[in-house]
Structures are given as structure tokens and as C-alpha cells.
Write a protein that holds these residues in place. Sequence first.
Motif, PDB file in Angstrom:
ATOM      1  N   MET A 181       0.782  -0.858  -0.514  1.00 33.27           N
ATOM      2  CA  MET A 181      -0.185  -0.018   0.456  1.00 33.27           C
ATOM      3  C   MET A 181       0.952   1.035   0.158  1.00 33.27           C
ATOM      4  SD  MET A 181      -3.210   1.126   3.617  1.00 33.27           S
ATOM      5  CE  MET A 181      -3.888  -0.017   2.507  1.00 33.27           C
ATOM      6  N   ASN A 182       0.841   2.290  -0.865  1.00 33.07           N
ATOM      7  CA  ASN A 182       1.320   3.690  -0.970  1.00 33.07           C
ATOM      8  C   ASN A 182       0.468   4.211  -0.178  1.00 33.07           C
ATOM      9  OD1 ASN A 182       3.405   2.572  -2.916  1.00 33.07           O
ATOM     10  ND2 ASN A 182       1.683   2.719  -4.299  1.00 33.07           N
ATOM     11  N   LEU A 183       1.847   4.702   0.924  1.00 33.57           N
ATOM     12  CA  LEU A 183       0.736   5.927   1.869  1.00 33.57           C
ATOM     13  C   LEU A 183       1.313   7.058   1.221  1.00 33.57           C
ATOM     14  CD1 LEU A 183       1.416   3.957   5.236  1.00 33.57           C
ATOM     15  CD2 LEU A 183      -0.590   3.486   4.046  1.00 33.57           C
ATOM     16  N   LEU A 184      -0.219   8.362   1.783  1.00 35.08           N
ATOM     17  CA  LEU A 184       0.482   9.579   0.940  1.00 35.08           C
ATOM     18  C   LEU A 184      -0.234  10.466   2.532  1.00 35.08           C
ATOM     19  CD1 LEU A 184       0.488  11.655  -1.443  1.00 35.08           C
ATOM     20  CD2 LEU A 184      -2.208  11.588  -1.342  1.00 35.08           C
ATOM     21  N   SER A 185       0.545  11.177   2.730  1.00 35.00           N
ATOM     22  CA  SER A 185       0.955  12.556   3.949  1.00 35.00           C
ATOM     23  C   SER A 185      -0.171  12.561   3.859  1.00 35.00           C
ATOM     24  CB  SER A 185       2.032  12.592   4.242  1.00 35.00           C
ATOM     25  OG  SER A 185       2.107  13.668   3.412  1.00 35.00           O
ATOM     26  N   PHE A 186      -0.939  13.609   5.228  1.00 39.92           N
ATOM     27  CA  PHE A 186      -2.025  14.105   4.581  1.00 39.92           C
ATOM     28  C   PHE A 186      -1.439  15.473   3.731  1.00 39.92           C
ATOM     29  CE2 PHE A 186      -4.747  17.976   6.858  1.00 39.92           C
ATOM     30  CZ  PHE A 186      -5.801  17.806   5.850  1.00 39.92           C
ATOM     31  N   GLN A 240      -4.523  16.016 -11.106  1.00 36.26           N
ATOM     32  CA  GLN A 240      -4.658  16.187  -9.832  1.00 36.26           C
ATOM     33  C   GLN A 240      -6.434  15.400  -9.874  1.00 36.26           C
ATOM     34  OE1 GLN A 240      -4.787  20.044  -9.334  1.00 36.26           O
ATOM     35  NE2 GLN A 240      -2.920  20.014  -7.955  1.00 36.26           N
ATOM     36  N   ARG A 241      -7.085  15.641 -10.998  1.00 34.29           N
ATOM     37  CA  ARG A 241      -8.061  15.649 -11.204  1.00 34.29           C
ATOM     38  C   ARG A 241      -8.326  14.043 -11.042  1.00 34.29           C
ATOM     39  NH1 ARG A 241      -9.028  17.815 -16.694  1.00 34.29           N
ATOM     40  NH2 ARG A 241      -8.582  19.729 -15.251  1.00 34.29           N
ATOM     41  N   LYS A 242      -7.154  13.198 -11.405  1.00 31.46           N
ATOM     42  CA  LYS A 242      -7.078  11.788 -11.182  1.00 31.46           C
ATOM     43  C   LYS A 242      -6.718  11.238 -10.414  1.00 31.46           C
ATOM     44  CE  LYS A 242      -5.681  11.712 -16.333  1.00 31.46           C
ATOM     45  NZ  LYS A 242      -4.233  11.411 -17.437  1.00 31.46           N
ATOM     46  N   LEU A 243      -6.388  12.083  -9.582  1.00 33.59           N
ATOM     47  CA  LEU A 243      -6.034  11.580  -8.111  1.00 33.59           C
ATOM     48  C   LEU A 243      -6.920  10.968  -7.124  1.00 33.59           C
ATOM     49  CD1 LEU A 243      -3.995  11.289  -5.904  1.00 33.59           C
ATOM     50  CD2 LEU A 243      -4.494  13.490  -5.012  1.00 33.59           C
ATOM     51  N   THR A 244      -6.569   9.749  -7.176  1.00 35.71           N
ATOM     52  CA  THR A 244      -8.311   8.877  -6.446  1.00 35.71           C
ATOM     53  C   THR A 244      -6.714   7.525  -5.455  1.00 35.71           C
ATOM     54  OG1 THR A 244      -9.356   8.842  -8.310  1.00 35.71           O
ATOM     55  CG2 THR A 244      -9.547   7.220  -6.101  1.00 35.71           C
ATOM     56  N   LEU A 245      -6.894   7.989  -4.245  1.00 34.80           N
ATOM     57  CA  LEU A 245      -6.762   7.016  -3.209  1.00 34.80           C
ATOM     58  C   LEU A 245      -7.485   6.399  -1.673  1.00 34.80           C
ATOM     59  CD1 LEU A 245      -4.478   8.393  -0.840  1.00 34.80           C
ATOM     60  CD2 LEU A 245      -6.534   9.739  -1.391  1.00 34.80           C
ATOM     61  N   HIS A 246      -7.454   5.435  -1.663  1.00 35.33           N
ATOM     62  CA  HIS A 246      -8.128   4.537  -0.672  1.00 35.33           C
ATOM     63  C   HIS A 246      -7.941   5.340   1.279  1.00 35.33           C
ATOM     64  CE1 HIS A 246      -9.651   1.445   1.950  1.00 35.33           C
ATOM     65  NE2 HIS A 246     -10.094   0.921   1.148  1.00 35.33           N
ATOM     66  N   TRP A 247      -8.767   5.205   1.643  1.00 36.90           N
ATOM     67  CA  TRP A 247      -9.197   6.630   2.459  1.00 36.90           C
ATOM     68  C   TRP A 247      -7.224   5.789   3.831  1.00 36.90           C
ATOM     69  CZ3 TRP A 247      -9.491   4.161   7.242  1.00 36.90           C
ATOM     70  CH2 TRP A 247     -10.035   2.892   7.772  1.00 36.90           C
ATOM     71  N   GLU A 264      -5.060   5.494   2.873  1.00 36.67           N
ATOM     72  CA  GLU A 264      -3.433   5.546   2.873  1.00 36.67           C
ATOM     73  C   GLU A 264      -3.023   6.754   2.694  1.00 36.67           C
ATOM     74  OE1 GLU A 264      -3.298   3.273  -1.935  1.00 36.67           O
ATOM     75  OE2 GLU A 264      -4.690   4.935  -1.785  1.00 36.67           O
ATOM     76  N   LEU A 265      -4.034   7.348   3.296  1.00 41.46           N
ATOM     77  CA  LEU A 265      -3.930   9.076   3.709  1.00 41.46           C
ATOM     78  C   LEU A 265      -3.480   8.654   5.218  1.00 41.46           C
ATOM     79  CD1 LEU A 265      -4.234  11.441   2.749  1.00 41.46           C
ATOM     80  CD2 LEU A 265      -6.507  11.566   3.838  1.00 41.46           C
ATOM     81  N   GLN A 266      -2.083   8.833   5.566  1.00 36.03           N
ATOM     82  CA  GLN A 266      -1.678   9.692   6.459  1.00 36.03           C
ATOM     83  C   GLN A 266      -1.128  10.507   7.606  1.00 36.03           C
ATOM     84  OE1 GLN A 266      -1.507   6.090   8.797  1.00 36.03           O
ATOM     85  NE2 GLN A 266      -2.396   5.509   6.250  1.00 36.03           N
ATOM     86  N   PHE A 267      -1.650  10.725   8.432  1.00 38.48           N
ATOM     87  CA  PHE A 267      -1.594  12.059   9.503  1.00 38.48           C
ATOM     88  C   PHE A 267      -0.559  12.121  10.578  1.00 38.48           C
ATOM     89  CE2 PHE A 267      -6.093  11.232   8.422  1.00 38.48           C
ATOM     90  CZ  PHE A 267      -6.515  12.348   7.830  1.00 38.48           C
ATOM     91  N   GLY A 268       0.544  11.343   9.938  1.00 37.62           N
ATOM     92  CA  GLY A 268       1.544  11.616  10.337  1.00 37.62           C
ATOM     93  C   GLY A 268       1.426  11.450  12.383  1.00 37.62           C
ATOM     94  N   ASP A 269       0.458  10.997  13.304  1.00 36.69           N
ATOM     95  CA  ASP A 269       0.211   9.877  14.674  1.00 36.69           C
ATOM     96  C   ASP A 269      -0.608   9.696  14.835  1.00 36.69           C
ATOM     97  OD1 ASP A 269      -2.025  11.788  16.016  1.00 36.69           O
ATOM     98  OD2 ASP A 269      -1.209  13.018  14.372  1.00 36.69           O
ATOM     99  N   VAL A 270      -0.671   8.645  15.535  1.00 37.68           N
ATOM    100  CA  VAL A 270      -1.513   7.403  15.532  1.00 37.68           C
ATOM    101  C   VAL A 270      -3.174   8.074  16.093  1.00 37.68           C
ATOM    102  CG1 VAL A 270      -2.693   5.378  17.268  1.00 37.68           C
ATOM    103  CG2 VAL A 270       0.073   5.624  16.541  1.00 37.68           C
ATOM    104  N   LEU A 271      -3.021   8.965  16.860  1.00 42.80           N
ATOM    105  CA  LEU A 271      -4.211   9.777  16.969  1.00 42.80           C
ATOM    106  C   LEU A 271      -5.626  10.418  16.330  1.00 42.80           C
ATOM    107  CD1 LEU A 271      -6.807   9.854  19.464  1.00 42.80           C
ATOM    108  CD2 LEU A 271      -5.176  12.682  19.495  1.00 42.80           C
TER     109      LEU A 271
END
Length: 197
Positions: free
Chosen positions: A1-6, A41-48, A50-57
Motif C-alpha cells: 500500500m502506498n501511503l500518502l501524508s495528509f 490532480q483530476r486523476k488522483l484517487t486513493l483509498h482512505w 492510504e492517507l496518513q496524518f503523522g500520528d496515531v490519534l
Amino acid sequence: MNLLSFTRWFALFDGRTVNILLLDSDGNISAIDSSEQEPEQRKLTLHWRELQFGDVLHNKMFERLILASLRYSFENVRPFPPPITVPIPDGRRICIDVMPLPEEFKLALGHAHALLNFRELETYRSLTHDRLREHFGLTPSEATLAKALTEGESLKEASSRLEISIWTARSHLRSIFQKTDTHRQAELVSLITHIDH
């Protein structure tokens, strides 16, 4: 899974303060307001996930919000988690909320399951107690607590910083809800942050 930072995700939208995105029933996120976006940007889609916020909370809060929207049923209405507020490195705070869609809207939006809203929160550090008291008839203690909540503190954090018990803070909050005709903390914060000044 490719993770993308928020932070990277937000940057892909040129840091615009409002982004309305589609969430499908599989948990994929894609843009809805594509007319203003660049082709990549129009083509950008990712699974939720894959979106990471940098902290567990923040990751857990986001997970709870998304899962609640994916499981939401208009026939069996249950309380919905509040929006989450995420700080980004440049000092801004982004509010993330999800709105499940009724069937007729799902069809109109290409079978989207929910709308995911990212918006910047303006921090009203200059909002005075007098202003809150004038608008809503709050006592000085209630105004102090309301201001703290508006600035992103949780009720527990605010009570600790203000050196009052959590029970006193809850009592103040009930009174604030009554005076502002709100029912949830997120609703209260939204109301206060939209005061013209």
C-alpha cells in the motif's frame, strides 16, 4: 500500500482552504471539484487507508469517521462521530468532516457513498471574551471555555489548562449549548468561528 501524508494530499490541491471530495462505498477518495484542478490532480484517487496524518490519534479518529460514513444507514440513524481537526506544518488547522449521502444523491454523484469535506479553520485568537458574552450571553467562565474549544482544545485539555474539574467544564458546556442553541461541540465551534468580526 502506498501511503500518502495528509500534508502532501493537501498540497496537491494547492493548499486551497475548501476541498469537497467523493468517498465511494469501497473507501476510495477522489475529487469532485475537478474543473479547477490540473489534469494530474483530476486523476488522483486513493483509498482512505492510504492517507496518513503523522500520528496515531489523528489516524484513528479519521478511521472512525470514515468507517461510520461507510456503515451509515438512513433507516437506522445512530450518532455520528464529530469532525476532526488536523494541524499541518505551516501552522494552519484543517477540519475534516464526512456527510453520508441519500440514495438519490449517490446516483447523481456517480454512485458516491459520502462527501468528504476538508476545510481550513480560521483561528480566532483575537476573539475576545466580551465578544462571546455580547453575542451569546455567556458568563466569563463560559466564554473562556468556549474560546478554548474554538481554538482546538478538547474539553479535557481546556479544563486542565483552566484549572477546573472536568465536571465543572461539562456543566459550563451544557450551559453554553443552551445559550447558543447548539447540541454538539463541533456545532458550537462552527457557530463561534463564523462570528463576523
